[in-house]
Enzyme design. Structure first.
Site, mmCIF file in Angstrom:
data_model
loop_
_atom_site.group_PDB
_atom_site.id
_atom_site.type_symbol
_atom_site.label_atom_id
_atom_site.label_comp_id
_atom_site.label_asym_id
_atom_site.label_seq_id
_atom_site.Cartn_x
_atom_site.Cartn_y
_atom_site.Cartn_z
ATOM 1 N N ARG A 7 0.825 -1.218 0.000
ATOM 2 C CA ARG A 7 0.000 0.000 0.000
ATOM 3 C C ARG A 7 0.853 1.259 0.000
ATOM 4 N NH1 ARG A 7 -2.257 -4.097 -0.561
ATOM 5 N NH2 ARG A 7 -4.422 -4.571 -0.025
ATOM 6 N N ARG A 66 -0.262 7.263 26.798
ATOM 7 C CA ARG A 66 0.126 7.910 25.542
ATOM 8 C C ARG A 66 1.343 7.284 24.871
ATOM 9 N NH1 ARG A 66 1.920 10.255 29.891
ATOM 10 N NH2 ARG A 66 4.009 11.112 30.023
ATOM 11 N N VAL A 105 21.719 11.176 26.915
ATOM 12 C CA VAL A 105 22.431 11.807 25.797
ATOM 13 C C VAL A 105 23.102 13.069 26.320
ATOM 14 C CG1 VAL A 105 22.171 12.901 23.542
ATOM 15 C CG2 VAL A 105 20.832 10.869 24.102
ATOM 16 N N ASP A 125 12.142 15.265 25.875
ATOM 17 C CA ASP A 125 11.149 16.069 26.577
ATOM 18 C C ASP A 125 11.795 17.296 27.201
ATOM 19 O OD1 ASP A 125 12.676 14.950 28.535
ATOM 20 O OD2 ASP A 125 11.035 14.045 29.661
ATOM 21 N N PHE A 127 14.665 20.872 26.699
ATOM 22 C CA PHE A 127 15.427 21.734 25.800
ATOM 23 C C PHE A 127 16.927 21.548 25.941
ATOM 24 C CE2 PHE A 127 11.467 23.925 24.978
ATOM 25 C CZ PHE A 127 11.597 24.129 23.607
ATOM 26 N N CYS A 169 18.742 29.484 15.442
ATOM 27 C CA CYS A 169 18.332 30.609 14.593
ATOM 28 C C CYS A 169 16.977 31.135 15.059
ATOM 29 C CB CYS A 169 18.165 30.173 13.140
ATOM 30 S SG CYS A 169 19.674 29.789 12.245
ATOM 31 N N CYS A 183 4.953 17.837 30.582
ATOM 32 C CA CYS A 183 3.871 16.850 30.663
ATOM 33 C C CYS A 183 3.518 16.532 32.104
ATOM 34 C CB CYS A 183 4.283 15.559 29.961
ATOM 35 S SG CYS A 183 4.520 15.792 28.212
ATOM 36 N N CYS A 241 23.680 33.324 13.651
ATOM 37 C CA CYS A 241 23.357 32.219 14.567
ATOM 38 C C CYS A 241 24.653 31.640 15.125
ATOM 39 C CB CYS A 241 22.576 31.134 13.818
ATOM 40 S SG CYS A 241 22.421 29.605 14.763
HETATM 41 ZN ZN LIG Z 1 21.221 28.443 13.220
#
Ligand SMILES: [Zn+2]
Length: 339
Positions: A7, A66, A105, A125, A127, A169, A183, A241
């Site tokens: 498909r 979820r 990480v 989850d 920044f 940026c 959350c 940036c």
């Molecule tokens: Zn940038």
């Protein structure tokens, strides 16, 4: 192959050639919570040949509303999310090779984790990891797909270093910790997860089959409860940036990773020893056996001390639940695991 993916092959933008590309693609999913679980399932069903799934946490019952890949027994067994995802994907599509990495990480491992990726997909989850990921992806020239969702609201953007604006940026400074809802403080509903993940994975498939003209080219924002869908058109990357303009990787080059970090909104602190630490979990279990209520699987040992639940991973990390005070968590870590 033709039957399983028939498909999708009928869909002309993918076709047989696109399917071949998917089968030989390597995607890295950073974070396997709600978004990451959804990404993993969709990519494996689409036939992506190799998935690297990285997550530092274990499955809890509050996730099941979820986080589609996981089931009650995963939460009862406190399986690490990366491992539970790998086991479930083996049942969904045995043709997808999954590399499960149970780790935080950070600066010391992010480049190694993404170095062989065709594509990196955000399932985190927070920044802190996203800015680090942005630095690493810009530095190594890896396309990555940012995505975030909380409450009924979510946002996503596809970042092709050198061609499109990067995360810095658009938002040069990382939001202050605790300034954004999470959350765990604002709640989250499954439909926004599915919506944002769907946009991210549609973009991933377009990129992997080589249909760049079909990318949405925007900062996309969706509020699934307010029925508000908007696309903010992106201009060119900013020459000023710090990351993609000046090639200064502030997050990647920061001082060594924080030893202790509050897991925002979770009433928990993660303590992470230097990379390369390993703990003999069987021996450690004996050491804390006298505390009672000690649980162990192949990946972690969990025990309680007073009001705190402490989970220790093979790589020496510990997640201390029941406190958002780093000093309390550090002293518990020192007491049971060592400095
Ligand atoms: Zn940038």
């Amino acid at each position: 192959m033709n039957e399983r993916y028939s498909r999708q092959i009928l869909f002309p933008e993918i076709g047989k050639a696109g399917q071949e590309k998917l089968l030989s693609s390597r995607a890295v999913i950073i974070g396997c919570g709600a978004l990451g679980a959804s990404h993993s399932e969709m990519l494996s069903r689409a036939g992506v040949g190799h998935l690297k799934i990285v997550d530092r946490d274990f499955v809890e019952f509050t996730n099941l509303q979820r986080q589609t890949l996981f089931k009650e027994s995963d939460a009862a067994d406190r399986l690490p999310k990366a491992i539970a995802a790998k086991m479930r994907i083996a049942e969904i599509n045995s043709g997808t090779e999954v590399e499960a990495i149970v780790a935080d990480v950070n600066q010391s491992n992010v480049e190694q984790i993404i170095h062989d990726a065709d594509l990196v997909i955000d399932g985190t989850d927070n920044f802190q990891v996203r800015y680090l990921l942005n630095d690493a992806c810009v530095k190594l020239g890896k396309t990555w797909i940012y995505g975030a969702a909380v409450s009924s609201y979510g946002t996503t953007m596809t970042i092709i270093p050198g061609e499109t604006p990067c995360l810095r940026c658009i938002f040069e400074e990382m939001p202050d910790a605790g300034s954004s809802p999470t959350c765990d403080t604002a709640g989250v509903i499954m439909p926004i997860i599915a919506s944002i993940s769907s946009v991210q994975i549609a973009e991933a498939i377009k990129l992997l089959v080589g249909d760049r003209d079909a990318l949405h080219g925007s900062l996309m924002q969706i509020d699934i409860w307010q029925n508000d869908w908007r696309k903010i058109k992106l201009s060119a990357p900013s020459p000023d940036c710090p990351a993609c303009g000046l090639h200064r990787y502030d997050f990647l080059d920061a001082e060594s990773p924080e030893f202790a970090a509050v897991l925002c909104g979770r009433d928990a602190v993660q303590i992470a020893p230097p990379t390369g630490t390993t703990i003999d979990l069987a021996a450690f279990r004996e050491k804390v056996a006298h505390l009672g209520d000690v649980k162990r699987n192949d990946y972690l040992v969990r025990f309680t001390s007073g009001n705190n639940e402490i989970t220790v991973f093979r790589d020496g990390r510990a997640i201390v639940k029941g406190t958002d005070d780093i000093a309390v968590a550090r002293s518990l870590y020192a007491r049971y695991i060592g400095a």
